[in-house]
Design an enzyme around this catalytic site. Structure first.
Site, PDB file in Angstrom:
ATOM      1  N   GLU A  43       0.838  -1.209   0.000  1.00 17.51           N
ATOM      2  CA  GLU A  43       0.000   0.000   0.000  1.00 17.51           C
ATOM      3  C   GLU A  43       0.871   1.257   0.000  1.00 17.51           C
ATOM      4  O   GLU A  43       1.850   1.353   0.732  1.00 17.51           O
ATOM      5  CB  GLU A  43      -0.908  -0.012   1.234  1.00 17.51           C
ATOM      6  CG  GLU A  43      -1.880   1.155   1.294  1.00 17.51           C
ATOM      7  CD  GLU A  43      -2.733   1.160   2.554  1.00 17.51           C
ATOM      8  OE1 GLU A  43      -3.771   1.828   2.551  1.00 17.51           O
ATOM      9  OE2 GLU A  43      -2.359   0.499   3.543  1.00 17.51           O
ATOM     10  N   LYS A 116      -9.685   2.715  -2.795  1.00 17.61           N
ATOM     11  CA  LYS A 116     -10.038   2.170  -1.481  1.00 17.61           C
ATOM     12  C   LYS A 116     -11.353   2.763  -0.991  1.00 17.61           C
ATOM     13  O   LYS A 116     -11.516   3.986  -0.931  1.00 17.61           O
ATOM     14  CB  LYS A 116      -8.902   2.494  -0.502  1.00 17.61           C
ATOM     15  CG  LYS A 116      -9.060   1.946   0.891  1.00 17.61           C
ATOM     16  CD  LYS A 116      -7.782   2.249   1.691  1.00 17.61           C
ATOM     17  CE  LYS A 116      -7.819   1.700   3.095  1.00 17.61           C
ATOM     18  NZ  LYS A 116      -6.520   1.913   3.787  1.00 17.61           N
ATOM     19  N   CYS A 153      -6.028  -2.797   2.214  1.00 21.40           N
ATOM     20  CA  CYS A 153      -5.804  -2.710   3.658  1.00 21.40           C
ATOM     21  C   CYS A 153      -7.108  -2.774   4.453  1.00 21.40           C
ATOM     22  O   CYS A 153      -7.718  -3.827   4.569  1.00 21.40           O
ATOM     23  CB  CYS A 153      -4.979  -1.469   3.984  1.00 21.40           C
ATOM     24  SG  CYS A 153      -4.222  -1.530   5.638  1.00 21.40           S
TER      25      CYS A 153
END
Length: 282
Positions: A43, A116, A153
């Site tokens: 990430e 995300k 994540c």
């Protein structure tokens, strides 16, 4: 293509963007030398994990999804005939910033991007200061090695997105992360194997290593690596990576296993979307 050789990286922060980019270029070359056909970086791969603090100076790490970093890796992907998943800090326009992964195909073309969706706002994960929530859905990219999805994540704590990726045809899903010790340790062991089994595809999950003390001083945390691949039965593919060493995790993923597992369990046949109401209620 039945068997795909896939790679993950786990790396320490060098202290500057250029050397991080150079380090990951070498990771890609090393993985290609081992026969890898697709690689996913961690990430926000070219910077520190700046969510530790809230400081507007880190906005300067953002760049366009067709900017110089992506262009540089497009050329490398074409040279190596390798699919590359690039988790970057994306600037759509000034002040409109996302935590994004750009997917570059083996011919160097950009297939698209994932933003995300789930943005934490917790101690040492102050991401709402840096990112807007994703707004591009849960795309699956038809790459040279198969159908690839991305979840990033904190997303991994939300089962709905994993299922969306499966419904959209994903065969391999990557989850690039920056995860520190504490509440997440046990979840790191559980969530990706469970998601792989529930949704019946391969997952590659990678995490940073090291302590970014020079960047954040006493606020710095120690990332614990432990990157891995799991198969559609929820089993590890090979060993889990170390907690403290830079590594390229290279594994062979037999996509034919997806058909075997799905024929055995038929989760997609037996799901009942007509009965799920609270799940998608605002």
């Amino acid at each position: 293509m039945t068997v795909v050789r896939a790679a993950l990286t786990q790396a320490t922060w060098t202290g500057d963007k250029e050397s991080m980019i150079a380090k990951h270029e070498q990771f890609a070359r090393d993985a290609a030398a081992q026969g890898a056909q697709i690689i996913c970086f961690q990430e926000l791969f070219y910077g520190p994990y700046f969510g530790i603090i809230q400081d507007a100076k880190y906005y300067d790490y953002a760049e366009a999804a067709d900017g110089p970093t992506v262009q540089r890796f497009q050329a490398l992907a074409k040279e190596l005939s390798m699919v590359i998943v690039l988790p970057i800090y994306e600037e759509e326009q000034p002040g409109v910033l996302y935590n994004t992964a750009v997917v570059v195909d083996a011919d160097g073309s950009v297939l698209g991007k994932y933003r995300k969706h789930h943005i934490p706002n917790l101690q040492q994960f102050w991401e709402k200061f840096y990112f807007r929530p994703g707004n591009l859905g849960y795309p699956v990219f038809d790459t040279a090695v198969g159908k690839v999805g991305v979840y990033i994540c904190y997303d991994r704590h939300f089962p709905e997105g994993w299922r969306e990726l499966g419904l959209n045809g994903a065969q391999i899903v990557f989850n690039p992360s920056a995860t520190k010790p504490g509440l997440s340790n046990r979840l790191w062991e559980l969530e990706q194997p469970a998601a792989a089994a529930a949704n019946q595809y391969f997952i590659g999950a990678n995490n940073r290593i090291g302590t970014e003390t020079e960047e954040f001083g006493d606020d710095a945390v120690t990332f614990y690596g432990s990157s891995y691949f799991v198969d559609p039965r929820g089993n590890y593919v090979g060993d889990v990576a170390s907690t403290d060493t830079e590594e390229i995790v290279v594994r062979d993923l037999d996509l034919e296993v997806l058909r075997e597992v799905r024929n055995s369990w038929q989760f997609y046949r037996d799901r009942r979307p007509d009965s799920y109401t609270a799940t998608v209620a605002p």
